[in-house]
Design an enzyme around this catalytic site. Structure first.
Site, PDB file in Angstrom:
ATOM      1  N   CYS A  93       0.811  -1.222   0.000  1.00  0.00           N
ATOM      2  CA  CYS A  93       0.000   0.000   0.000  1.00  0.00           C
ATOM      3  C   CYS A  93       0.845   1.274   0.000  1.00  0.00           C
ATOM      4  O   CYS A  93       1.486   1.561  -1.002  1.00  0.00           O
ATOM      5  CB  CYS A  93      -0.991  -0.048   1.147  1.00  0.00           C
ATOM      6  SG  CYS A  93      -2.444   0.973   0.823  1.00  0.00           S
ATOM      7  N   HIS A 195      -3.678  -5.684   2.237  1.00  0.00           N
ATOM      8  CA  HIS A 195      -3.362  -5.765   3.670  1.00  0.00           C
ATOM      9  C   HIS A 195      -4.153  -6.917   4.265  1.00  0.00           C
ATOM     10  O   HIS A 195      -4.740  -7.707   3.580  1.00  0.00           O
ATOM     11  CB  HIS A 195      -3.860  -4.531   4.434  1.00  0.00           C
ATOM     12  CG  HIS A 195      -3.340  -3.229   4.041  1.00  0.00           C
ATOM     13  ND1 HIS A 195      -2.222  -2.684   4.591  1.00  0.00           N
ATOM     14  CD2 HIS A 195      -3.811  -2.309   3.178  1.00  0.00           C
ATOM     15  CE1 HIS A 195      -2.045  -1.478   4.099  1.00  0.00           C
ATOM     16  NE2 HIS A 195      -2.976  -1.220   3.238  1.00  0.00           N
TER      17      HIS A 195
HETATM   18  N1  GLN Z   1      -1.678   7.048   1.025  1.00  0.00           N
HETATM   19  C1  GLN Z   1      -2.166   5.886   0.495  1.00  0.00           C
HETATM   20  C2  GLN Z   1      -3.536   5.930  -0.133  1.00  0.00           C
HETATM   21  O1  GLN Z   1      -4.545   6.177   0.504  1.00  0.00           O
HETATM   22  C3  GLN Z   1      -1.863   4.687   1.317  1.00  0.00           C
HETATM   23  C4  GLN Z   1      -2.959   4.118   2.164  1.00  0.00           C
HETATM   24  C5  GLN Z   1      -2.548   2.876   2.890  1.00  0.00           C
HETATM   25  O2  GLN Z   1      -1.361   2.569   3.030  1.00  0.00           O
HETATM   26  N2  GLN Z   1      -3.509   2.166   3.427  1.00  0.00           N
HETATM   27  O3  GLN Z   1      -3.621   5.735  -1.297  1.00  0.00           O
END
Ligand code: GLN
Length: 243
Positions: A93, A195
Site C-alpha cells: 500500500c 493488507h
Molecule cells: N496514502 C495511500 C492511499 O490512501 C496509502 C494508504 C494505505 O497505506 N492504506 O492511497
C-alpha cells in the site's frame, strides 16, 4: 540457515496489521528449523545494502508516508544495490506507492519514491475499500494461486513497462479500479495494495518470498511443506465475504 529481514519504518508504515507479515515470515521459518533476524530501519538510521535478504515495508496514511519519504530518498542507491544483489522486497500500500517513482497527493503535492518498481500513483477523490480476491501466477510452474486480502487506498497506481502486474483482480479494485490488475512485480520485488495482513491468508506467497530471500546467500533452499489448513480456511472465508 538464517534469513535477515529489514522492516522499513515499522512505527510509521504498518497499518491494518501489516506487522503480521513479519510474524508469518518468522513462524514459517521457525517451523522448519530456520531462523529470522530482524533488523528494522528507522528514520535517520543507516542502511547497509549487504545486510538484509528481505525488505518489508507496510502501508500508512499520507501523513506518515510523507514523514518517511524524505528519509527513504537517502537509501535509494542502497536499496537498488540490495535488489541487484538478490534481496527480495514486499511493499504494501503506502510502501508500494513509495517503491514506485512518485506519489501525487490530492493537493497535487508530489512525494518522491525510490523507483524499485516502474510505476506511479496519483490520489483520487474516492477511496477504494474492501475485500479483494485476485488470481496470481508467479511463474516457475506452480500455476495460478488465489490471493485474498483487504484494500483501503485513495491512490491509483499506473504501471510502466518495467514491471508486470502481480495479479488479476477477480473482485475488488486493485491498482486503479479499472485496469483489472492488482500490484506489481519486477523479479523478487513485489508491491501490492493487499493488507489484512497479506501473508497469513496467502502462505504460498510468504514461502515464495522466503525462497527468493534465502537464495541471495544460500542458493535454492527446499522448504519443507507445512500444514496450511487454517490459512487456507481463512482465505476461503475472506474470498466468500468478498463475492
Ligand atoms: N496514502 C495511500 C492511499 O490512501 C496509502 C494508504 C494505505 O497505506 N492504506 O492511497
Amino acid at each position: 540457515v538464517k534469513l535477515v529481514l529489514c522492516q522499513l519504518y515499522p512505527e510509521h508504515l504498518s497499518i491494518y496489521a501489516d506487522r503480521g507479515n513479519v510474524q508469518v515470515i518468522r513462524r514459517r521459518l521457525e517451523w522448519r528449523g530456520l531462523e529470522l533476524e530482524e533488523r528494522p530501519l528507522r528514520i535517520g538510521e543507516p542502511l547497509d545494502p549487504e545486510a538484509a535478504d528481505l525488505y518489508l515495508v507496510g502501508g500508512g496514511q499520507d501523513r506518515d508516508q510523507l514523514l518517511v519519504a524524505e528519509d527513504l530518498q537517502r537509501h535509494r542507491g542502497a536499496l537498488h544495490s540490495a535488489v541487484a544483489g538478490g534481496a527480495a522486497v514486499l511493499a504494501v500500500c503506502g510502501g508500494y506507492q513509495l517503491a514506485g517513482h512518485r506519489y501525487i497527493g490530492q493537493d497535487g503535492g508530489e512525494m518522491p519514491g525510490v523507483g524499485l518498481l516502474d510505476l506511479e500513483t496519483r490520489a483520487g477523490t474516492t477511496r477504494m475499500i474492501g475485500d479483494v480476491v485476485c488470481e496470481c501466477d508467479l511463474g516457475g510452474g506452480a500455476g495460478p494461486r488465489t490471493l485474498v486480502g483487504f484494500e483501503n487506498h485513495a491512490g491509483r497506481t499506473q504501471l510502466g513497462a518495467g514491471c508486470e502486474p502481480l495479479a488479476r483482480v477477480i473482485s475488488g479494485q486493485g491498482n486503479d479500479g479499472s485496469s483489472g490488475y492488482e500490484g506489481a512485480r519486477a523479479g523478487a520485488v513485489i508491491g501490492t495494495y493487499v493488507h489484512g495482513p497479506l501473508l497469513p491468508k496467502n502462505p504460498w506467497l510468504a514461502d515464495w518470498l522466503i525462497e527468493q530471500a534465502l537464495a541471495r546467500r544460500h542458493g535454492q533452499v527446499e522448504l519443507a511443506p507445512l500444514d496450511d489448513g487454517l490459512e487456507f480456511a481463512a482465505a476461503v472465508a475472506a474470498a466468500a465475504r468478498s463475492s
